[in-house]
Scaffold this motif. Structure first.
Motif, PDB file in Angstrom:
ATOM      1  N   ASN A  12       0.822  -1.218   0.000  1.00  0.00           N
ATOM      2  CA  ASN A  12       0.000   0.000   0.000  1.00  0.00           C
ATOM      3  C   ASN A  12       0.854   1.265   0.000  1.00  0.00           C
ATOM      4  O   ASN A  12       0.514   2.254  -0.650  1.00  0.00           O
ATOM      5  CB  ASN A  12      -0.941  -0.007   1.203  1.00  0.00           C
ATOM      6  CG  ASN A  12      -1.978  -1.106   1.109  1.00  0.00           C
ATOM      7  OD1 ASN A  12      -2.290  -1.596   0.036  1.00  0.00           O
ATOM      8  ND2 ASN A  12      -2.506  -1.517   2.261  1.00  0.00           N
ATOM      9  N   ALA A  13       1.969   1.222   0.714  1.00  0.00           N
ATOM     10  CA  ALA A  13       2.833   2.400   0.840  1.00  0.00           C
ATOM     11  C   ALA A  13       3.526   2.764  -0.474  1.00  0.00           C
ATOM     12  O   ALA A  13       4.032   3.877  -0.620  1.00  0.00           O
ATOM     13  CB  ALA A  13       3.871   2.163   1.930  1.00  0.00           C
TER      14      ALA A  13
ATOM     15  N   SER B 106       0.483   6.322  -4.382  1.00  0.00           N
ATOM     16  CA  SER B 106      -0.087   7.576  -3.928  1.00  0.00           C
ATOM     17  C   SER B 106      -1.249   7.911  -4.854  1.00  0.00           C
ATOM     18  O   SER B 106      -1.028   8.141  -6.055  1.00  0.00           O
ATOM     19  CB  SER B 106       0.956   8.681  -3.973  1.00  0.00           C
ATOM     20  OG  SER B 106       0.402   9.876  -3.518  1.00  0.00           O
ATOM     21  N   PRO B 107      -2.477   7.895  -4.369  1.00  0.00           N
ATOM     22  CA  PRO B 107      -2.855   7.579  -2.998  1.00  0.00           C
ATOM     23  C   PRO B 107      -2.621   6.102  -2.698  1.00  0.00           C
ATOM     24  O   PRO B 107      -2.599   5.268  -3.601  1.00  0.00           O
ATOM     25  CB  PRO B 107      -4.349   7.930  -2.938  1.00  0.00           C
ATOM     26  CG  PRO B 107      -4.827   7.808  -4.350  1.00  0.00           C
ATOM     27  CD  PRO B 107      -3.658   8.179  -5.225  1.00  0.00           C
ATOM     28  N   ALA B 108      -2.465   5.807  -1.429  1.00  0.00           N
ATOM     29  CA  ALA B 108      -2.147   4.445  -0.999  1.00  0.00           C
ATOM     30  C   ALA B 108      -3.253   3.474  -1.400  1.00  0.00           C
ATOM     31  O   ALA B 108      -4.437   3.815  -1.396  1.00  0.00           O
ATOM     32  CB  ALA B 108      -1.948   4.400   0.509  1.00  0.00           C
TER      33      ALA B 108
END
Length: 154
Positions: free
Chosen positions: A48-49, A52-54
């Motif tokens: 997820n990291a 962007s967005p996650a």
């Protein structure tokens, strides 16, 4: 890869339960076969990291299929992860070296067109890579060269 809706139909949890990381944004299991839900959630957080967005990936119970990769222990999975990072770094170093070599040759009056696969060896000027039959990654067969295909095709 299995969709989330299909994963919910999994039979009850038992000691051999494996976990996957399902990403709804990609609509597939992005990482598979973790031995624990905790390990899968950690991998989901890493996945997820990267965006962007996650993304909102999370752990789901693995549904066995014929496409499953071989089972890996956490130590083996970590070893492959580190190998991938090292190989990606090496590829980036190779690309950087090729760009510098090309710039030097261009400055010296040797260049190629944008749509041309340039075969001149970056290290010795050999005019074209000569492959070894059935060994496409072998060094150039020209006696005065002997450099890899990566040194020829840039």
């Amino acid at each position: 890869m299995t969709k989330a809706s299909e994963q919910q139909a999994s039979a009850g949890v038992h000691s051999q339960t494996r976990w996957d990381v399902y990403c709804p944004e990609e609509d597939l299991n992005v990482i598979m076969l973790f031995p624990s839900k905790h390990a899968a959630n950690q991998a989901a957080d890493e996945h997820n990291a990267q965006f962007s967005p996650a993304h909102t990936a999370g752990a789901v119970v693995h549904t066995p299929s014929d496409e499953d990769p071989p089972y890996l222990t956490e130590v083996q999975r970590q070893a492959f992860k580190e190998n991938a990072a090292d190989l990606e770094a090496a590829e980036e170093q190779l690309r950087t070296a090729q760009q510098k070599a090309y710039a030097r040759l261009k400055e010296a009056g040797i260049s190629r067109s944008n749509d041309d696969v340039f075969e001149t060896c970056l290290a010795c000027g050999c005019p074209a890579y000569v492959a070894t039959p059935h060994h496409p990654a072998a060094a150039c067969r020209r006696e005065h060269c002997g450099h890899s295909v990566d040194w020829h095709r840039w």
